[in-house]
Scaffold this motif. Structure first.
Motif, PDB file in Angstrom:
ATOM      1  N   PHE A  49      18.158 107.290 -69.964  1.00  0.00           N
ATOM      2  CA  PHE A  49      16.944 107.502 -70.448  1.00  0.00           C
ATOM      3  C   PHE A  49      16.678 106.741 -71.797  1.00  0.00           C
ATOM      4  O   PHE A  49      15.600 105.941 -72.016  1.00  0.00           O
ATOM      5  N   GLY A  50      17.828 106.901 -72.683  1.00  0.00           N
ATOM      6  CA  GLY A  50      17.389 106.162 -74.118  1.00  0.00           C
ATOM      7  C   GLY A  50      17.608 104.844 -74.091  1.00  0.00           C
ATOM      8  O   GLY A  50      16.553 104.322 -74.788  1.00  0.00           O
ATOM      9  N   LEU A  52      16.231 103.108 -71.603  1.00  0.00           N
ATOM     10  CA  LEU A  52      14.958 102.695 -71.200  1.00  0.00           C
ATOM     11  C   LEU A  52      14.032 102.729 -72.166  1.00  0.00           C
ATOM     12  O   LEU A  52      12.846 102.421 -72.173  1.00  0.00           O
ATOM     13  N   ARG A  53      14.083 103.819 -73.013  1.00  0.00           N
ATOM     14  CA  ARG A  53      13.139 104.008 -74.205  1.00  0.00           C
ATOM     15  C   ARG A  53      13.029 103.068 -75.486  1.00  0.00           C
ATOM     16  O   ARG A  53      12.194 102.878 -75.942  1.00  0.00           O
ATOM     17  N   THR A  55      12.771  99.944 -77.330  1.00  0.00           N
ATOM     18  CA  THR A  55      12.224  98.597 -77.327  1.00  0.00           C
ATOM     19  C   THR A  55      12.896  97.310 -77.245  1.00  0.00           C
ATOM     20  O   THR A  55      13.744  97.187 -78.236  1.00  0.00           O
ATOM     21  N   ARG A  72      20.034  96.531 -78.974  1.00  0.00           N
ATOM     22  CA  ARG A  72      18.932  96.754 -78.105  1.00  0.00           C
ATOM     23  C   ARG A  72      19.085  95.704 -76.976  1.00  0.00           C
ATOM     24  O   ARG A  72      19.613  94.645 -76.915  1.00  0.00           O
TER      25      ARG A  72
END
Length: 154
Positions: A49-50, A52-53, A55, A72
């Motif tokens: 989840f992190g 996907l969050r 940028t 990233r």
């Protein structure tokens, strides 16, 4: 269903020669693999989840520097691939723990070192595969240049 029929000593540790340590039968000792998998799966789902969050580098606003503390993904598609690989690792961990549970939850009497030596390899193989998938996916994302077309076979 099997718990009442388990022996008073249940396998607790697997070495290269099979089971090499036992513990007294209790809910905690018998269901350790289930608790470990639940915790690890929650952690891996949280990291997916992190991922996907975050940028991606390709979507950072002009002039905004990327922090060296955050690894990233280069693109949103790369983030999705890494998140899927993390969830796949959770699935593979479940397979590994399923092998451990089949040994732990066997109602047949066992003696120390009685399990076949291939049990350890069979148990660790899915986690190795899942870890490899995460590493390869992350490395491919790091090497992928979104401005460059991928070579095609032909």
């Amino acid at each position: 269903m099997v718990y009442p029929h388990l022996p008073e000593k249940v396998p607790q540790h697997f070495g290269s020669d099979g089971v090499d340590r036992y513990a007294g039968k209790s809910v905690a000792s018998v269901f350790v693999p289930v608790f470990v998998h639940a915790g690890a799966l929650a952690l891996l789902a949280g990291t997916a989840f992190g991922t996907l969050r975050i940028t991606p580098l390709s979507e950072l606003p002009p002039g905004r520097q990327a922090s060296s503390l955050v690894n990233r993904p280069k693109t949103a598609e790369g983030a999705r691939r890494v998140a899927r690989a993390q969830l796949f690792l959770g699935f593979c961990l479940g397979l590994t723990l399923a092998v451990a549970c089949t040994v732990m939850w066997s109602t047949a009497p066992q003696k120390q070192g009685q399990q076949p030596t291939g049990t350890l390899v069979l148990a660790l193989l899915p986690v190795a595969l899942g870890t490899l998938a995460v590493v390869v996916t992350a490395l491919r994302d790091r090497g992928h240049d979104p401005g460059r077309a991928r070579p095609t076979a032909g």
